[in-house]
Design a protein around this motif. Structure first.
Motif, short mmCIF file in Angstrom:
data_model
loop_
_atom_site.label_atom_id
_atom_site.label_comp_id
_atom_site.label_asym_id
_atom_site.label_seq_id
_atom_site.Cartn_x
_atom_site.Cartn_y
_atom_site.Cartn_z
N SER A 281 28.98 23.66 39.89
CA SER A 281 30.19 23.08 39.31
C SER A 281 29.90 21.93 38.35
CB SER A 281 31.13 22.59 40.41
OG SER A 281 30.49 21.59 41.20
N SER A 282 28.76 21.26 38.52
CA SER A 282 28.46 20.10 37.66
C SER A 282 27.13 20.25 36.92
CB SER A 282 28.44 18.81 38.49
OG SER A 282 27.52 18.91 39.56
N LEU A 283 26.70 21.47 36.68
CA LEU A 283 25.45 21.69 35.95
C LEU A 283 25.50 21.00 34.58
CD1 LEU A 283 24.69 25.50 36.55
CD2 LEU A 283 23.46 23.54 37.51
N GLY A 284 24.36 20.41 34.20
CA GLY A 284 24.19 19.88 32.86
C GLY A 284 24.83 18.55 32.57
N GLN A 285 25.44 17.92 33.58
CA GLN A 285 26.18 16.68 33.30
C GLN A 285 25.32 15.43 33.39
OE1 GLN A 285 29.86 16.51 35.54
NE2 GLN A 285 30.43 18.60 34.98
N THR A 286 24.25 15.47 34.17
CA THR A 286 23.37 14.30 34.30
C THR A 286 21.93 14.71 34.05
OG1 THR A 286 23.13 14.64 36.68
CG2 THR A 286 24.91 13.19 35.96
N LEU A 287 21.10 13.74 33.71
CA LEU A 287 19.70 14.01 33.45
C LEU A 287 18.97 14.29 34.76
CD1 LEU A 287 17.34 14.00 31.35
CD2 LEU A 287 16.95 11.62 32.01
#
Length: 310
Positions: A281-287
């Protein structure tokens, strides 16, 4: 066992521009924001479908001031995505409205192909595929679901001669020859996405030069370590080519080799996938960083270009 393309990795200019084009213009999902494990001062950005399924993943090493590359012998000439057959008109109009450099659609191997470029001049294409509208699509962008990209169609490699490369693709990587048009030999696998490799034999032609807008390597699928090891064995025993030792890339495990035409190939495992260190659901949002780089997070973040929220 499913064969086919796992991912394609290319070289880009500024990261923010790269993210804007591939998420906003093309409507693919940024599924992982990490760094080049071998050069952690550089981002490694992954785009794909909702979960980053093998066969949908285009990745980039973006360098702010990269010199442009030159496509030639031993390189990928074009990277193509699948879209529903009736969607080429939608995309042609979108490219006009968004100022994307593109060509008029043409027919190749019975399919309609719309060639275009990203901001770094990377040659890309959309291929209208019958039945693609029934396949799942990432719906988190403003592209209508009925027109959205359904992963890769395949790649076209520019080679001096096609046969030595075709031998690797058929004997080691699970492809089969399906036809020829002019100088292009076409091979296909059993994958839904990323099933096509086209070999364009051009004889004596200048070699390529790596840089912005060029593909660094093409990765092919292995279901697991055992399948990968069998491919490595066939490569060595049948073709005299040694692959590298296996490298853990967190989201897959990889070996690399140069095929006879000079293109850098990778064999990557399907497992464990991109949800290994953050929820789908939150892929790619933080390093995200691999464990061995986590202690250096502060210094790495200090040198990476700043990105607005993607």
């Amino acid at each position: 066992m499913t064969h086919g393309i796992h991912h394609v990795t290319a070289i880009a200019g500024p990261a923010r521009r790269n993210i804007d084009f591939h998420t906003r213009i093309l409507g693919t999902r940024l599924v992982k924001k990490t760094v080049n494990f071998d050069d952690p001062g550089t981002y490694h950005l992954y785009y794909g479908d909702e979960a980053g399924t093998p066969g949908t993943i285009l990745t980039f090493f973006p360098w702010e001031h990269v010199a442009p590359g030159r496509i030639g012998i031993g390189q990928t000439q074009e990277t193509a995505f699948r879209v529903p057959q009736g969607s080429i008109g939608y995309w042609s109009q979108r490219f006009v409205e968004q100022g994307v450099k593109h060509q008029a659609p043409v027919r190749r191997f019975g399919e309609t192909v719309l060639s275009f470029e990203d901001p770094d001049g990377m040659p890309l294409a959309l291929v209208g595929v019958a039945g693609a509208e029934t396949e799942p699509a990432w719906t988190g962008s403003d592209i209508p679901a009925e027109h959205a990209i359904r992963g890769f169609h395949g790649v076209t490699l520019l080679l001096r001669e096609a046969e030595p490369t075709a031998a690797i693709l058929t004997d080691v990587l699970g492809f089969r020859e399906v036809g020829r048009e002019g100088t292009i030999l076409r091979l296909e696998s059993d994958a839904a996405a990323g099933s096509v490799v086209q070999l364009r034999a051009v004889g004596d032609f200048p070699s390529g030069r790596a840089g912005g807008g060029t593909v660094h390597h093409v990765a092919f699928r292995a279901s697991d370590d055992a399948a990968q090891a069998e491919m490595v064995r066939r490569l060595a025993e049948g073709h005299g080519i040694e692959a590298t030792e296996q490298k853990d890339r967190n989201y897959f495990r990889s070996v690399y080799f140069r095929e006879p035409g000079g293109v850098l190939f990778e064999i990557a495992t399907d497992d464990p996938g991109f949800a290994v260190d953050e929820p789908v659901s939150s892929l790619g949002q933080t390093l995200r960083l691999p464990g061995f780089l986590e202690p250096r997070r502060g210094s790495i973040e200090a040198v990476l270009p700043r990105l607005e929220a993607a």
